[in-house]
Design an enzyme around this catalytic site. Structure first.
Site, PDB file in Angstrom:
ATOM      1  CB  ALA A 160      45.177  32.295  44.500  1.00  0.00           C
ATOM      2  CG  HIS A 161      42.411  36.834  42.766  1.00  0.00           C
ATOM      3  ND1 HIS A 161      43.071  37.764  41.401  1.00  0.00           N
ATOM      4  CD2 HIS A 161      42.185  35.769  41.773  1.00  0.00           C
ATOM      5  CE1 HIS A 161      42.983  36.928  40.233  1.00  0.00           C
ATOM      6  NE2 HIS A 161      42.634  35.738  40.651  1.00  0.00           N
ATOM      7  CG  HIS A 215      37.807  34.775  40.189  1.00  0.00           C
ATOM      8  ND1 HIS A 215      38.213  33.920  41.176  1.00  0.00           N
ATOM      9  CD2 HIS A 215      38.724  34.771  38.907  1.00  0.00           C
ATOM     10  CE1 HIS A 215      39.494  33.328  40.859  1.00  0.00           C
ATOM     11  NE2 HIS A 215      39.841  33.752  39.509  1.00  0.00           N
ATOM     12  CG  ASP A 268      44.789  21.026  36.697  1.00  0.00           C
ATOM     13  OD1 ASP A 268      43.453  20.612  36.596  1.00  0.00           O
ATOM     14  OD2 ASP A 268      45.432  21.743  37.537  1.00  0.00           O
ATOM     15  N   GLY A 269      43.127  17.837  35.701  1.00  0.00           N
ATOM     16  CA  GLY A 269      43.088  16.921  36.382  1.00  0.00           C
ATOM     17  C   GLY A 269      42.779  16.924  37.799  1.00  0.00           C
ATOM     18  CG  ASP A 294      44.342  29.769  36.125  1.00  0.00           C
ATOM     19  OD1 ASP A 294      44.890  30.950  36.172  1.00  0.00           O
ATOM     20  OD2 ASP A 294      43.425  29.365  37.338  1.00  0.00           O
ATOM     21  CB  ALA A 329      47.107  29.330  44.515  1.00  0.00           C
ATOM     22  N   GLY A 330      45.808  28.581  41.119  1.00  0.00           N
ATOM     23  CA  GLY A 330      46.430  28.290  39.790  1.00  0.00           C
ATOM     24  C   GLY A 330      46.847  26.600  39.602  1.00  0.00           C
TER      25      GLY A 330
END
Ligand code: ZN
Length: 415
Positions: A160-161, A215, A268-269, A294, A329-330
């Site tokens: 997502a950068h 990354h 977070d699964g 994150d 994205a995070g």
């Protein structure tokens, strides 16, 4: 402008309350998750923000001071998040001091008592300006340091950068960010295969800043060269790097096997299949995994449309994806959920999970002499969990920052 007057996290409760923020607090009856294992019916004494005594099981009451009865609850050390971009609708990357405090407060409600502020790829001058502001919040004790994630990362693994703002890690440019942080820079994520990558890792290590590999498109050998140069963290292992292949083990094998490296996992699964998390737990062992969020702005806030730096992000059903392309994205994770998942989904012992959420990241950040475990002499950062591992209350530096009202029913008992 933040400064001396910036409010500390966890404001004091007003007096006259049974669950008061007295100079000395004694908690009894809870299950305690200690570095040496789990004990039932333990006692914790806190004085002037520091744990002064841990005892288990509780010795007979001596009537010296009233204690708060936490029977039925589990007490773990406050969580330490070494990779987090925001929460509560606010961002560490672009927020004002007030917004940054709001984000930190959101995670505090979920048990995070020590947090790094992670930025995302941006213009170097913008990153320097934000770092300067964040450094004041580090000085004030709101944040534990700054983590720069980007712009020194691989265009092939940028997630997502913003690809247009990526650049090689020229040590002189990396140093600009460190200097702008005025001692508050704790970690820089970079791709070691880029021009200047290994040199920058050496420079960061010499300055006491953690070099993190992430990354990246690096080979197995290039990753090991990065670790040999001083890198000690794997930024969200598995995510934004090549997979493990039978003739190309890549960064995953190198980072997982090397005793010098702490591996971050996003629990977070969504980012990792539970079987991959199990593999990493077994591969790295209990002392080298740090569970991180994150998290981006939507953590503790809800679905909606957000910006992650310059990138538009849509959050639906708690999953954050780039509006264009759909890359993850995070996360919207909070560490209490990571704790619960590691215990209930991965079936790990409480003391192992606690280590991965508190002691290991604290040690990596150089803070484990002050915090990260329930031990006499450490900062009194505690999370009180109920039988389902949901947060009941959070103490930071000896003060009930969250949930004191829920403890009011708990009649103080003679100590
Ligand atoms: Zn990140």
């Amino acid at each position: 402008m933040p400064g001396r007057g910036t409010p500390r996290l966890g404001p004091a409760l007003t007096g006259g309350d049974r669950v008061s923020n007295a100079e000395r607090t004694v908690l009894t009856g809870a299950r305690l998750v200690l570095p040496t294992g789990v004990v039932e019916n333990g006692k914790i004494a806190v004085e002037n923000g520091v744990i002064t005594e841990i005892a288990a099981p509780v010795t007979p009451p001596d009537g010296a001071a009233p204690a708060l009865d936490l029977t039925g609850y589990t007490v773990v050390p406050g969580f330490v998040d070494m990779h987090v971009h925001g929460g509560g609708g606010e961002s560490y990357h672009s927020g004002t001091a007030e917004q940054v405090i709001k984000a930190a407060h959101t995670h505090l409600r979920h048990g995070t008592t020590t947090t790094i502020a992670s930025t995302v790829t941006g213009e170097i001058d913008d990153l320097c300006r934000q770092a300067s502001m964040l450094s004041e919040l580090v000085e004030d004790g709101v944040l534990a340091g700054i983590h720069f994630e980007g712009p020194f990362i691989s265009i092939n693994r940028c997630g997502a950068h913003e690809p247009d703002l990526l650049r090689d890690p020229d040590p002189a440019v990396v140093r600009k960010l460190i200097d702008a942080s005025r001692g508050a820079a704790r970690m820089v994520t970079l791709a070691p295969e880029l021009e200047g990558g290994i040199e920058s890792i050496r420079m960061l290590t010499e300055r006491g800043v953690i070099a993190a590999i992430g990354h990246t498109d690096a080979s197995y050998d290039k990753t090991l060269a990065g670790v040999d140069a001083g890198a000690t963290v794997a930024t969200h292992l598995f995510n934004a790097m090549p997979g493990l292949a039978h003739r190309a083990p890549g960064p995953i094998a190198a980072l997982l096997e090397d005793e010098r490296v702490t591996v971050e996992l996003i629990g977070d699964g969504v980012h990792l299949h539970p079987a991959v998390v199990d593999l990493a737990f077994r591969g790295a062992g209990a002392s080298r995994v740090a569970l991180v969020t994150d998290a981006m702005d939507a953590a503790g806030f809800g679905d909606g449309d957000y910006m992650l730096g310059p990138m538009a992000v849509k959050v639906r059903d708690g999953v954050a994806r780039l509006a264009e392309g759909g890359s993850i994205a995070g996360s919207t994770l909070t560490l209490d959920v990571a704790f619960k998942r590691a215990v209930t989904v991965n079936g790990l012992p409480l003391d192992t999970v606690s280590r991965m959420l508190s002691f290991n990241p604290a040690r990596q950040l150089g803070l484990s002499d002050k915090l990260g475990s329930l031990e006499a002499g450490k900062r009194a950062d505690l999370v009180v969990l109920d039988a389902s591992y949901d947060v009941v209350a959070v103490m930071r530096e000896g003060r009930w920052a969250v949930g004191a009202e829920k403890l009011k029913d708990r009649v103080p008992v003679p100590n």
